[in-house]
Write an enzyme that holds these catalytic residues in place. Sequence first.
Site, PDB file in Angstrom:
ATOM      1  N   HIS A 241      -5.554   3.674  -1.674  1.00  0.00           N
ATOM      2  CA  HIS A 241      -6.877   4.039  -1.147  1.00  0.00           C
ATOM      3  C   HIS A 241      -7.190   5.457  -1.604  1.00  0.00           C
ATOM      4  CE1 HIS A 241      -9.578   4.376   2.723  1.00  0.00           C
ATOM      5  NE2 HIS A 241     -10.228   4.667   1.624  1.00  0.00           N
TER       6      HIS A 241
ATOM      7  N   ASN B 129       0.855  -1.191   0.000  1.00  0.00           N
ATOM      8  CA  ASN B 129       0.000   0.000   0.000  1.00  0.00           C
ATOM      9  C   ASN B 129       0.895   1.247   0.000  1.00  0.00           C
ATOM     10  OD1 ASN B 129      -1.430   2.270   1.063  1.00  0.00           O
ATOM     11  ND2 ASN B 129      -3.090   0.903   1.653  1.00  0.00           N
TER      12      ASN B 129
ATOM     13  N   ARG C 223       4.034  18.712   1.455  1.00  0.00           N
ATOM     14  CA  ARG C 223       4.691  19.872   0.859  1.00  0.00           C
ATOM     15  C   ARG C 223       4.008  20.392  -0.390  1.00  0.00           C
ATOM     16  NH1 ARG C 223      10.057  21.594   2.082  1.00  0.00           N
ATOM     17  NH2 ARG C 223       9.931  21.793   4.325  1.00  0.00           N
TER      18      ARG C 223
ATOM     19  N   GLU D 199      -8.639   0.667  -3.150  1.00  0.00           N
ATOM     20  CA  GLU D 199      -9.495   0.702  -1.957  1.00  0.00           C
ATOM     21  C   GLU D 199     -10.373   1.938  -2.039  1.00  0.00           C
ATOM     22  OE1 GLU D 199      -7.051   0.799   1.484  1.00  0.00           O
ATOM     23  OE2 GLU D 199      -6.311  -1.222   1.200  1.00  0.00           O
TER      24      GLU D 199
ATOM     25  N   THR E 146      -7.192   6.601  10.142  1.00  0.00           N
ATOM     26  CA  THR E 146      -7.032   5.492   9.213  1.00  0.00           C
ATOM     27  C   THR E 146      -8.325   4.697   9.254  1.00  0.00           C
ATOM     28  OG1 THR E 146      -5.685   3.550   8.654  1.00  0.00           O
ATOM     29  CG2 THR E 146      -5.931   4.039  10.983  1.00  0.00           C
ATOM     30  N   THR E 147      -8.418   3.656   8.442  1.00  0.00           N
ATOM     31  CA  THR E 147      -9.644   2.863   8.394  1.00  0.00           C
ATOM     32  C   THR E 147      -9.775   2.085   9.698  1.00  0.00           C
ATOM     33  OG1 THR E 147      -9.180   2.666   6.046  1.00  0.00           O
ATOM     34  CG2 THR E 147     -10.945   1.303   6.921  1.00  0.00           C
TER      35      THR E 147
ATOM     36  N   ARG F  55      -6.865  12.836   0.891  1.00  0.00           N
ATOM     37  CA  ARG F  55      -5.782  13.313   1.766  1.00  0.00           C
ATOM     38  C   ARG F  55      -4.427  12.721   1.376  1.00  0.00           C
ATOM     39  NH1 ARG F  55      -7.431  10.176   7.290  1.00  0.00           N
ATOM     40  NH2 ARG F  55      -9.380  11.254   6.879  1.00  0.00           N
ATOM     41  N   HIS F  56      -4.427  11.583   0.699  1.00  0.00           N
ATOM     42  CA  HIS F  56      -3.123  11.081   0.207  1.00  0.00           C
ATOM     43  C   HIS F  56      -3.193  10.799  -1.291  1.00  0.00           C
ATOM     44  CE1 HIS F  56      -5.133   7.410   1.492  1.00  0.00           C
ATOM     45  NE2 HIS F  56      -4.835   7.559   2.767  1.00  0.00           N
TER      46      HIS F  56
ATOM     47  N   ARG G 206      -9.301   8.185  -0.992  1.00  0.00           N
ATOM     48  CA  ARG G 206     -10.267   8.611   0.037  1.00  0.00           C
ATOM     49  C   ARG G 206     -11.130   9.746  -0.488  1.00  0.00           C
ATOM     50  NH1 ARG G 206      -8.939   6.685   5.531  1.00  0.00           N
ATOM     51  NH2 ARG G 206     -10.646   8.032   6.134  1.00  0.00           N
TER      52      ARG G 206
ATOM     53  N   ASP H 181      -0.109   4.475  -0.097  1.00  0.00           N
ATOM     54  CA  ASP H 181      -0.814   5.709   0.300  1.00  0.00           C
ATOM     55  C   ASP H 181       0.115   6.728   0.948  1.00  0.00           C
ATOM     56  OD1 ASP H 181      -3.127   4.456  -0.471  1.00  0.00           O
ATOM     57  OD2 ASP H 181      -3.932   4.205   1.558  1.00  0.00           O
ATOM     58  N   HIS H 182       1.005   6.231   1.814  1.00  0.00           N
ATOM     59  CA  HIS H 182       1.750   7.188   2.631  1.00  0.00           C
ATOM     60  C   HIS H 182       2.972   7.768   1.928  1.00  0.00           C
ATOM     61  CE1 HIS H 182      -1.227   6.823   5.554  1.00  0.00           C
ATOM     62  NE2 HIS H 182      -1.061   5.520   5.669  1.00  0.00           N
TER      63      HIS H 182
ATOM     64  N   GLU I  50     -11.247  -9.225   2.969  1.00  0.00           N
ATOM     65  CA  GLU I  50      -9.977  -8.875   3.613  1.00  0.00           C
ATOM     66  C   GLU I  50     -10.275  -8.718   5.094  1.00  0.00           C
ATOM     67  OE1 GLU I  50      -7.352  -6.115   1.718  1.00  0.00           O
ATOM     68  OE2 GLU I  50      -6.499  -5.477   3.629  1.00  0.00           O
TER      69      GLU I  50
ATOM     70  N   GLY J  86       1.043  -1.336   4.380  1.00  0.00           N
ATOM     71  CA  GLY J  86       1.463  -0.028   3.919  1.00  0.00           C
ATOM     72  C   GLY J  86       2.257   0.773   4.928  1.00  0.00           C
ATOM     73  N   HIS J  87       1.577   1.277   5.950  1.00  0.00           N
ATOM     74  CA  HIS J  87       2.157   2.288   6.822  1.00  0.00           C
ATOM     75  C   HIS J  87       3.505   1.863   7.397  1.00  0.00           C
ATOM     76  CE1 HIS J  87       2.634   4.510  10.657  1.00  0.00           C
ATOM     77  NE2 HIS J  87       2.261   5.520   9.900  1.00  0.00           N
TER      78      HIS J  87
ATOM     79  N   HIS K 121      -3.865  -4.523   7.757  1.00  0.00           N
ATOM     80  CA  HIS K 121      -3.973  -3.328   8.588  1.00  0.00           C
ATOM     81  C   HIS K 121      -3.069  -3.441   9.811  1.00  0.00           C
ATOM     82  CE1 HIS K 121      -5.404   0.392  10.302  1.00  0.00           C
ATOM     83  NE2 HIS K 121      -5.964   0.633   9.146  1.00  0.00           N
ATOM     84  N   GLY K 122      -2.100  -2.544   9.845  1.00  0.00           N
ATOM     85  CA  GLY K 122      -1.232  -2.436  11.013  1.00  0.00           C
ATOM     86  C   GLY K 122      -0.136  -3.488  11.098  1.00  0.00           C
TER      87      GLY K 122
HETATM   88  N1  PXP Z   1      -6.002  -3.087   3.963  1.00  0.00           N
HETATM   89  C1  PXP Z   1      -6.951  -2.133   3.978  1.00  0.00           C
HETATM   90  C2  PXP Z   1      -8.310  -2.496   3.504  1.00  0.00           C
HETATM   91  C3  PXP Z   1      -6.663  -0.824   4.408  1.00  0.00           C
HETATM   92  O1  PXP Z   1      -7.635   0.110   4.416  1.00  0.00           O
HETATM   93  C4  PXP Z   1      -5.346  -0.516   4.807  1.00  0.00           C
HETATM   94  C5  PXP Z   1      -5.009   0.876   5.219  1.00  0.00           C
HETATM   95  O2  PXP Z   1      -5.250   1.758   4.181  1.00  0.00           O
HETATM   96  C6  PXP Z   1      -4.382  -1.532   4.741  1.00  0.00           C
HETATM   97  C7  PXP Z   1      -4.742  -2.813   4.349  1.00  0.00           C
HETATM   98  C8  PXP Z   1      -2.962  -1.284   5.098  1.00  0.00           C
HETATM   99  O3  PXP Z   1      -2.863  -0.935   6.438  1.00  0.00           O
HETATM  100  P1  PXP Z   1      -1.469  -0.386   6.990  1.00  0.00           P
HETATM  101  O4  PXP Z   1      -1.179   0.857   6.242  1.00  0.00           O
HETATM  102  O5  PXP Z   1      -1.726  -0.187   8.439  1.00  0.00           O
HETATM  103  O6  PXP Z   1      -0.450  -1.463   6.717  1.00  0.00           O
END
Ligand code: PXP
Length: 247
Positions: free
Chosen positions: A46, A10, A21, A73, A103-104, A52-53, A48, A12-13, A154, A219-220, A197-198
């Site tokens: 994602h 992911n 910036r 997403e 976050t979600t 935002r990203h 959104r 996104d970040h 998921e 991702g994060h 997630h996480g």
């Molecule tokens: N899966 C889904 C459906 C998510 O919404 C996210 C966060 O955008 C992730 C996975 C990835 O989560 P993380 O960024 O915490 O790894």
Amino acid sequence: MNDRLRLGVNIDHVATVRNARGGDLPDPVRAARLAEEAGADGITAHLREDRRHISDADIEALMDALSLPLNLEMAATDEMKAIALRHRPHAVCIVPERREERTTEGGLEVARDENRLAHFIGPLAEAGSRVSIFIAADRPQIEAAARIGAAVVELHTGAYCDAHADGRIADRDAELARLTDMAALAQDLGLEVHAGHGLTYDTVPPVAALPQVRELNIGHFLIGEAIFRGLAPAIAEMRRVMDAART
Ligand code: PXP
């Protein structure tokens, strides 16, 4: 190898840092290309509601540039449906979205919104996208996801990862047991099982070891770890930890 657990990275970040910036740097497409070289099997982004990203232009650029499958997403809104139908990404993951969340936070409430969601995902599947539903590891949600015709669920690993980070060992183990049982149920109902997630190097092994889980989306942590190791080594290490857990 067919049985290999897939890693969706992911990005996104990368866009979060760019947007801090304004301007074009760092470029999420460059991150996606690097992720592919480092062993990712797919790219997740994602879009959104508040952008935002990831931006609309990012989705366009990713669709043009990527050879890896894109997992888009998005929330179950008409605006997002139109975007998905225009781009027809490999996969669409339906997530809940609240503007004020960082976050979600939870999974989608499928059971309470079954009719609307069934109608929402039908055209996406007909357009050729694999539809995934991001849900908590709860029996009623999984059963509802199967009833509305989703191809994939998921499972939200956030509660498990939070318990681990807080040192709440009994809660962590209970969450892992729930993920284990619900992954089995989802597969029995004919759903492909993903999770995310996480997740971190520490929390990924027991989830990667669940035989029903076919894909992890991360991702994060990876983007944060990239600050210290570089993006490609951070992803390659995740790939290694996942593969080690699988064998
Ligand atoms: N899966 C889904 C459906 C998510 O919404 C996210 C966060 O955008 C992730 C996975 C990835 O989560 P993380 O960024 O915490 O790894």
